[in-house]
Design a protein around this motif. Structure first.
Motif, PDB file in Angstrom:
ATOM      1  N   THR A  17       0.830  -1.209   0.000  1.00  0.00           N
ATOM      2  CA  THR A  17       0.000   0.000   0.000  1.00  0.00           C
ATOM      3  C   THR A  17       0.866   1.262   0.000  1.00  0.00           C
ATOM      4  O   THR A  17       0.529   2.240  -0.658  1.00  0.00           O
ATOM      5  CB  THR A  17      -0.976   0.020   1.194  1.00  0.00           C
ATOM      6  OG1 THR A  17      -0.244  -0.086   2.407  1.00  0.00           O
ATOM      7  CG2 THR A  17      -1.989  -1.104   1.089  1.00  0.00           C
ATOM      8  N   GLN A  20       2.050   1.800  -3.545  1.00  0.00           N
ATOM      9  CA  GLN A  20       1.006   2.401  -4.382  1.00  0.00           C
ATOM     10  C   GLN A  20       0.854   3.894  -4.088  1.00  0.00           C
ATOM     11  O   GLN A  20       0.703   4.703  -5.013  1.00  0.00           O
ATOM     12  CB  GLN A  20      -0.334   1.680  -4.169  1.00  0.00           C
ATOM     13  CG  GLN A  20      -0.356   0.278  -4.725  1.00  0.00           C
ATOM     14  CD  GLN A  20      -0.019   0.239  -6.201  1.00  0.00           C
ATOM     15  OE1 GLN A  20      -0.513   1.027  -6.997  1.00  0.00           O
ATOM     16  NE2 GLN A  20       0.859  -0.682  -6.577  1.00  0.00           N
ATOM     17  N   ASP A  21       0.924   4.263  -2.824  1.00  0.00           N
ATOM     18  CA  ASP A  21       0.806   5.677  -2.468  1.00  0.00           C
ATOM     19  C   ASP A  21       1.988   6.496  -2.974  1.00  0.00           C
ATOM     20  O   ASP A  21       1.824   7.643  -3.391  1.00  0.00           O
ATOM     21  CB  ASP A  21       0.644   5.849  -0.959  1.00  0.00           C
ATOM     22  CG  ASP A  21      -0.731   5.414  -0.492  1.00  0.00           C
ATOM     23  OD1 ASP A  21      -1.694   5.535  -1.282  1.00  0.00           O
ATOM     24  OD2 ASP A  21      -0.836   4.938   0.647  1.00  0.00           O
ATOM     25  N   HIS A 155      -0.348   6.242   6.541  1.00  0.00           N
ATOM     26  CA  HIS A 155       0.185   4.993   7.088  1.00  0.00           C
ATOM     27  C   HIS A 155       0.700   5.175   8.514  1.00  0.00           C
ATOM     28  O   HIS A 155       1.912   5.242   8.757  1.00  0.00           O
ATOM     29  CB  HIS A 155       1.311   4.461   6.187  1.00  0.00           C
ATOM     30  CG  HIS A 155       0.851   4.210   4.801  1.00  0.00           C
ATOM     31  ND1 HIS A 155       0.133   3.088   4.449  1.00  0.00           N
ATOM     32  CD2 HIS A 155       0.971   4.959   3.677  1.00  0.00           C
ATOM     33  CE1 HIS A 155      -0.162   3.149   3.164  1.00  0.00           C
ATOM     34  NE2 HIS A 155       0.325   4.273   2.678  1.00  0.00           N
TER      35      HIS A 155
END
Length: 171
Positions: A17, A20-21, A155
């Motif tokens: 994740t 992807q960010d 995050h």
């Protein structure tokens, strides 16, 4: 010039994740590197290569300097002691041996440095042994704060572990 940002992530799913960010933040995939314990499969995450995980560059630099010094001394000795070298300029002989020594020293030292873990990553050894992932993202200096804030907001499970002052554009 770029700055390398180090983040510790709890697992591979979190790494995916974050990846992807970072891509959505327009950080090129070639500037994102992950490192984990050998038994942890990173899947499609870009693994850190030898340049990021070893002391190859630092060793090559030391070998370059040491080889140039030794080659220079040998060149001076040959230029002054052997009459065959008298056909050539003393400076020319010295420069040739200095260059050859520098190249040989850099090459041999880099071969040794490949097998030595990077001293910059020593502080992350404990987290890696615990099964966490290390993210190394090389971001433009002007975007460091922006990327840090983005990852902090998106995050909370990740922790910022520091910033390296400068990363050359080529690795």
């Amino acid at each position: 010039m770029r700055r390398r940002i180090y983040w510790i992530l709890p697992d591979v799913q979190s790494g995916q994740t974050v990846m992807q960010d970072l891509l959505l933040a327009r950080i090129d995939a070639r500037h994102i590197h992950f490192m984990a314990r050998e038994d942890i499969a990173l899947g499609d995450l870009p693994a850190a290569n030898t340049l990021q995980t070893s002391d190859m560059i630092r060793s090559a630099q030391a070998g370059l300097i040491g080889g140039a010094l030794l080659g220079g001394f040998v060149g001076v000795g040959i230029a002054l002691l052997f009459p065959l070298a008298a056909k050539f300029s003393h400076v020319g002989v010295t420069l040739v041996f200095t260059l050859l020594g520098a190249l040989f020293g850099a090459w041999t030292s880099s071969m040794i440095g490949v097998s030595v873990p990077s001293h910059r990553l020593d502080r992350f050894e404990r987290a890696l042994e615990q099964g966490r992932l290390l993210l190394m993202a090389d971001v433009p200096r002007s975007r460091v704060i922006e990327i840090e804030e983005r990852l902090h907001a998106l995050h909370p499970e990740a922790s910022l572990e520091g910033i390296e002052p400068g990363i050359p554009a080529f690795p």
